[in-house]
Write a protein that holds these residues in place. Structure first.
Motif, PDB file in Angstrom:
ATOM      1  N   LYS A 112       0.855  -1.193   0.000  1.00  0.00           N
ATOM      2  CA  LYS A 112       0.000   0.000   0.000  1.00  0.00           C
ATOM      3  C   LYS A 112       0.886   1.238   0.000  1.00  0.00           C
ATOM      4  CE  LYS A 112      -2.198   1.096   3.801  1.00  0.00           C
ATOM      5  NZ  LYS A 112      -3.203   1.146   4.899  1.00  0.00           N
ATOM      6  N   LEU A 113       0.553   2.183  -0.876  1.00  0.00           N
ATOM      7  CA  LEU A 113       1.229   3.479  -0.920  1.00  0.00           C
ATOM      8  C   LEU A 113       0.261   4.530  -0.394  1.00  0.00           C
ATOM      9  CD1 LEU A 113       2.885   3.225  -4.459  1.00  0.00           C
ATOM     10  CD2 LEU A 113       3.977   2.829  -2.248  1.00  0.00           C
ATOM     11  N   SER A 114       0.637   5.191   0.686  1.00  0.00           N
ATOM     12  CA  SER A 114      -0.256   6.147   1.348  1.00  0.00           C
ATOM     13  C   SER A 114       0.373   7.534   1.366  1.00  0.00           C
ATOM     14  CB  SER A 114      -0.537   5.698   2.787  1.00  0.00           C
ATOM     15  OG  SER A 114      -1.013   4.375   2.829  1.00  0.00           O
ATOM     16  N   THR A 115      -0.465   8.550   1.123  1.00  0.00           N
ATOM     17  CA  THR A 115      -0.010   9.935   1.161  1.00  0.00           C
ATOM     18  C   THR A 115      -1.210  10.849   1.304  1.00  0.00           C
ATOM     19  OG1 THR A 115       1.324  11.606   0.018  1.00  0.00           O
ATOM     20  CG2 THR A 115      -0.098  10.221  -1.345  1.00  0.00           C
ATOM     21  N   GLY A 116      -0.955  12.161   1.347  1.00  0.00           N
ATOM     22  CA  GLY A 116      -2.037  13.133   1.415  1.00  0.00           C
ATOM     23  C   GLY A 116      -2.739  13.284   0.085  1.00  0.00           C
ATOM     24  N   PHE A 117      -3.796  14.060   0.073  1.00  0.00           N
ATOM     25  CA  PHE A 117      -4.658  14.187  -1.105  1.00  0.00           C
ATOM     26  C   PHE A 117      -3.919  14.703  -2.329  1.00  0.00           C
ATOM     27  CE2 PHE A 117      -7.535  16.747  -3.740  1.00  0.00           C
ATOM     28  CZ  PHE A 117      -8.451  15.768  -4.103  1.00  0.00           C
ATOM     29  N   ASN A 118      -3.816  13.850  -3.363  1.00  0.00           N
ATOM     30  CA  ASN A 118      -3.335  14.248  -4.698  1.00  0.00           C
ATOM     31  C   ASN A 118      -1.911  14.790  -4.690  1.00  0.00           C
ATOM     32  OD1 ASN A 118      -3.892  14.291  -7.417  1.00  0.00           O
ATOM     33  ND2 ASN A 118      -4.813  16.320  -7.411  1.00  0.00           N
ATOM     34  N   MET A 119      -1.052  14.287  -3.783  1.00  0.00           N
ATOM     35  CA  MET A 119       0.283  14.851  -3.643  1.00  0.00           C
ATOM     36  C   MET A 119       1.335  14.163  -4.508  1.00  0.00           C
ATOM     37  SD  MET A 119      -0.285  17.315  -1.568  1.00  0.00           S
ATOM     38  CE  MET A 119       1.340  17.863  -1.083  1.00  0.00           C
ATOM     39  N   TRP A 120       1.046  12.961  -5.019  1.00  0.00           N
ATOM     40  CA  TRP A 120       2.033  12.213  -5.788  1.00  0.00           C
ATOM     41  C   TRP A 120       1.456  11.732  -7.108  1.00  0.00           C
ATOM     42  CZ3 TRP A 120       7.131  10.857  -4.190  1.00  0.00           C
ATOM     43  CH2 TRP A 120       7.469  11.312  -2.912  1.00  0.00           C
ATOM     44  N   SER A 121       2.315  11.610  -8.122  1.00  0.00           N
ATOM     45  CA  SER A 121       1.983  10.990  -9.406  1.00  0.00           C
ATOM     46  C   SER A 121       2.799   9.708  -9.517  1.00  0.00           C
ATOM     47  CB  SER A 121       2.320  11.919 -10.577  1.00  0.00           C
ATOM     48  OG  SER A 121       1.508  13.073 -10.560  1.00  0.00           O
ATOM     49  N   ILE A 122       2.112   8.576  -9.632  1.00  0.00           N
ATOM     50  CA  ILE A 122       2.780   7.271  -9.688  1.00  0.00           C
ATOM     51  C   ILE A 122       2.619   6.695 -11.087  1.00  0.00           C
ATOM     52  CG2 ILE A 122       2.882   4.952  -8.692  1.00  0.00           C
ATOM     53  CD1 ILE A 122       1.596   6.157  -6.152  1.00  0.00           C
ATOM     54  N   ASP A 123       3.739   6.441 -11.748  1.00  0.00           N
ATOM     55  CA  ASP A 123       3.715   5.944 -13.124  1.00  0.00           C
ATOM     56  C   ASP A 123       3.875   4.426 -13.184  1.00  0.00           C
ATOM     57  OD1 ASP A 123       3.760   6.247 -16.005  1.00  0.00           O
ATOM     58  OD2 ASP A 123       5.904   5.809 -15.901  1.00  0.00           O
ATOM     59  N   GLN A 124       4.610   3.846 -12.229  1.00  0.00           N
ATOM     60  CA  GLN A 124       4.858   2.406 -12.280  1.00  0.00           C
ATOM     61  C   GLN A 124       5.049   1.828 -10.885  1.00  0.00           C
ATOM     62  OE1 GLN A 124       8.688   1.093 -13.773  1.00  0.00           O
ATOM     63  NE2 GLN A 124       7.816  -0.749 -14.694  1.00  0.00           N
ATOM     64  N   ILE A 125       4.475   0.639 -10.670  1.00  0.00           N
ATOM     65  CA  ILE A 125       4.728  -0.165  -9.480  1.00  0.00           C
ATOM     66  C   ILE A 125       5.040  -1.574  -9.968  1.00  0.00           C
ATOM     67  CG2 ILE A 125       3.847  -1.026  -7.279  1.00  0.00           C
ATOM     68  CD1 ILE A 125       1.774   1.211  -7.321  1.00  0.00           C
ATOM     69  N   ALA A 126       6.206  -2.096  -9.640  1.00  0.00           N
ATOM     70  CA  ALA A 126       6.597  -3.426 -10.097  1.00  0.00           C
ATOM     71  C   ALA A 126       7.342  -4.147  -8.977  1.00  0.00           C
ATOM     72  CB  ALA A 126       7.465  -3.337 -11.353  1.00  0.00           C
ATOM     73  N   LEU A 127       7.473  -5.459  -9.140  1.00  0.00           N
ATOM     74  CA  LEU A 127       8.189  -6.273  -8.153  1.00  0.00           C
ATOM     75  C   LEU A 127       9.312  -7.027  -8.857  1.00  0.00           C
ATOM     76  CD1 LEU A 127       6.849  -8.313  -5.228  1.00  0.00           C
ATOM     77  CD2 LEU A 127       8.247  -9.503  -6.915  1.00  0.00           C
ATOM     78  N   ASP A 128      10.469  -7.056  -8.213  1.00  0.00           N
ATOM     79  CA  ASP A 128      11.635  -7.739  -8.770  1.00  0.00           C
ATOM     80  C   ASP A 128      12.220  -8.676  -7.721  1.00  0.00           C
ATOM     81  OD1 ASP A 128      13.916  -8.494 -10.171  1.00  0.00           O
ATOM     82  OD2 ASP A 128      15.034  -6.704  -9.572  1.00  0.00           O
ATOM     83  N   GLN A 129      12.398  -9.930  -8.093  1.00  0.00           N
ATOM     84  CA  GLN A 129      13.052 -10.895  -7.197  1.00  0.00           C
ATOM     85  C   GLN A 129      14.217 -11.592  -7.904  1.00  0.00           C
ATOM     86  OE1 GLN A 129       9.575 -13.228  -5.556  1.00  0.00           O
ATOM     87  NE2 GLN A 129      10.537 -12.648  -3.614  1.00  0.00           N
ATOM     88  N   SER A 130      14.777 -10.933  -8.895  1.00  0.00           N
ATOM     89  CA  SER A 130      15.908 -11.516  -9.600  1.00  0.00           C
ATOM     90  C   SER A 130      17.125 -11.582  -8.679  1.00  0.00           C
ATOM     91  CB  SER A 130      16.232 -10.694 -10.839  1.00  0.00           C
ATOM     92  OG  SER A 130      16.550  -9.358 -10.484  1.00  0.00           O
ATOM     93  N   ASP A 131      18.024 -12.491  -8.988  1.00  0.00           N
ATOM     94  CA  ASP A 131      19.239 -12.649  -8.192  1.00  0.00           C
ATOM     95  C   ASP A 131      20.141 -11.431  -8.355  1.00  0.00           C
ATOM     96  OD1 ASP A 131      18.432 -15.176  -7.334  1.00  0.00           O
ATOM     97  OD2 ASP A 131      19.322 -16.158  -9.082  1.00  0.00           O
ATOM     98  N   ALA A 132      20.862 -11.126  -7.301  1.00  0.00           N
ATOM     99  CA  ALA A 132      21.781  -9.992  -7.348  1.00  0.00           C
ATOM    100  C   ALA A 132      22.902 -10.267  -8.346  1.00  0.00           C
ATOM    101  CB  ALA A 132      22.367  -9.728  -5.970  1.00  0.00           C
ATOM    102  N   VAL A 133      23.310  -9.257  -9.070  1.00  0.00           N
ATOM    103  CA  VAL A 133      24.374  -9.367 -10.062  1.00  0.00           C
ATOM    104  C   VAL A 133      25.680  -8.870  -9.451  1.00  0.00           C
ATOM    105  CG1 VAL A 133      25.169  -8.631 -12.332  1.00  0.00           C
ATOM    106  CG2 VAL A 133      22.730  -9.029 -11.936  1.00  0.00           C
ATOM    107  N   THR A 134      26.728  -9.666  -9.591  1.00  0.00           N
ATOM    108  CA  THR A 134      28.036  -9.269  -9.081  1.00  0.00           C
ATOM    109  C   THR A 134      28.628  -8.178  -9.961  1.00  0.00           C
ATOM    110  OG1 THR A 134      28.422 -11.499  -8.225  1.00  0.00           O
ATOM    111  CG2 THR A 134      30.342 -10.069  -8.476  1.00  0.00           C
ATOM    112  N   MET A 135      29.097  -7.129  -9.348  1.00  0.00           N
ATOM    113  CA  MET A 135      29.680  -6.028 -10.107  1.00  0.00           C
ATOM    114  C   MET A 135      30.772  -5.347  -9.305  1.00  0.00           C
ATOM    115  SD  MET A 135      26.606  -3.202  -9.869  1.00  0.00           S
ATOM    116  CE  MET A 135      25.406  -4.345 -10.561  1.00  0.00           C
ATOM    117  N   ASP A 136      31.683  -4.741 -10.025  1.00  0.00           N
ATOM    118  CA  ASP A 136      32.745  -3.964  -9.393  1.00  0.00           C
ATOM    119  C   ASP A 136      32.276  -2.522  -9.246  1.00  0.00           C
ATOM    120  OD1 ASP A 136      34.467  -6.145  -9.317  1.00  0.00           O
ATOM    121  OD2 ASP A 136      35.186  -5.756 -11.355  1.00  0.00           O
ATOM    122  N   VAL A 137      32.414  -1.976  -8.050  1.00  0.00           N
ATOM    123  CA  VAL A 137      31.999  -0.603  -7.788  1.00  0.00           C
ATOM    124  C   VAL A 137      33.219   0.211  -7.358  1.00  0.00           C
ATOM    125  CG1 VAL A 137      30.527   0.917  -6.424  1.00  0.00           C
ATOM    126  CG2 VAL A 137      29.692  -1.351  -7.097  1.00  0.00           C
ATOM    127  N   ALA A 138      33.448   1.304  -8.032  1.00  0.00           N
ATOM    128  CA  ALA A 138      34.564   2.191  -7.689  1.00  0.00           C
ATOM    129  C   ALA A 138      34.037   3.608  -7.516  1.00  0.00           C
ATOM    130  CB  ALA A 138      35.631   2.140  -8.785  1.00  0.00           C
TER     131      ALA A 138
END
Length: 265
Positions: A112-138
């Protein structure tokens, strides 16, 4: 509030809720009306808020009804997972909120996404459970930061109270060197920064104490937004009726009488 349900969810994995959103254009109008309601008191209110921590400001955003709260349904109750602060209405932003696997019961997940009257515009809600990808971070600091021929690198090297101050119309140039390039791999570059801006168009009118009373109540900004919308709706209806026939003018007179009665009550 907005509710979303996902099926075939793996209860053995954390769930990442992917959101694409921004504050609504209406929220921008509410903010402008809020400033006008505070009037000459706005500058002092703004200065006072500058002394608060991020935690205090986020709690205030939530209390007044302008923050966006993401909750997960556990059994018959909703459990708050994350509170998102105001982020402006200029462009949509992509965010990810992690839901711990301990909150996932069975193969369905309700949020559930809760907020005050008409304060947000939501374009997308999705769920991701893919495995984490190994990456080098610098992480790299800029080698130079130039504005008007002067190097301001020292001002932005640390997370402290020293800032690069940029006035309207000014341009700063940031240079980075030594970024790694690995053959056969893709590279993404993220620019991370911290700062704030100050509005200089402070209103000078007298404060509207009636509106301020509403704003000071629990979920005050949400109530203020709703009342502002009702007033806009009534004014719009009144304007349209003025363009109608003589019969519509009678309806308009009745509407005006009702509005006066509402104000008295």
């Amino acid at each position: 509030s907005v509710q979303a349900k996902f099926t075939k969810v793996q209860a053995t994995k954390d769930a990442k809720i992917v959101l694409r959103l921004k504050n609504s254009d209406w929220a921008g109008m509410v903010h402008h009306s809020f400033k006008q309601a505070l009037g000459s008191a706005y500058k002092g209110w703004s200065a006072k808020n500058q002394q608060k921590s991020n935690e205090e400001l986020l709690a205030a955003f939530e209390e007044t009804g302008v923050a966006l709260t993401l909750s997960v349904k556990v059994g018959k109750k909703w459990k708050k997972v994350e509170t998102l602060p105001m982020m402006g209405n200029v462009a949509f932003q992509d965010l990810v909120v992690n839901v711990d696997r301990s909150l996932i019961k069975g193969s369905d997940l309700e949020i559930k996404l809760s907020t005050g009257f008409n304060m947000w515009s939501i374009d997308q809600i999705a769920l991701d459970q893919s495995d984490a990808v190994t990456m080098d971070v610098a992480t790299f600091a800029p080698t130079s930061v130039f504005k008007s021929g002067l190097d301001y690198k020292q001002a932005i090297e640390q997370d402290d109270q020293a800032y690069l101050v940029q006035e309207k119309g000014e341009t700063s140039t940031f240079s980075f060197k030594g970024l790694p390039v690995h053959q056969g791999l893709e590279r993404s570059i993220f620019v991370h920064g911290k700062g704030f801006y100050l509005q200089t168009d402070n209103p000078s009118n007298k404060p509207d104490w009636s509106a301020i009373k509403t704003l000071r109540s629990n979920f005050g900004m949400a109530k203020f937004s709703y009342e502002l919308y009702l007033n806009q709706y009534k004014n719009s209806n009144t304007k349209n009726l003025l363009d109608e026939s003589e019969k519509a003018k009678d309806i308009l007179n009745n509407l005006k009488k009702n509005l006066k009665a509402e104000k008295k009550n």
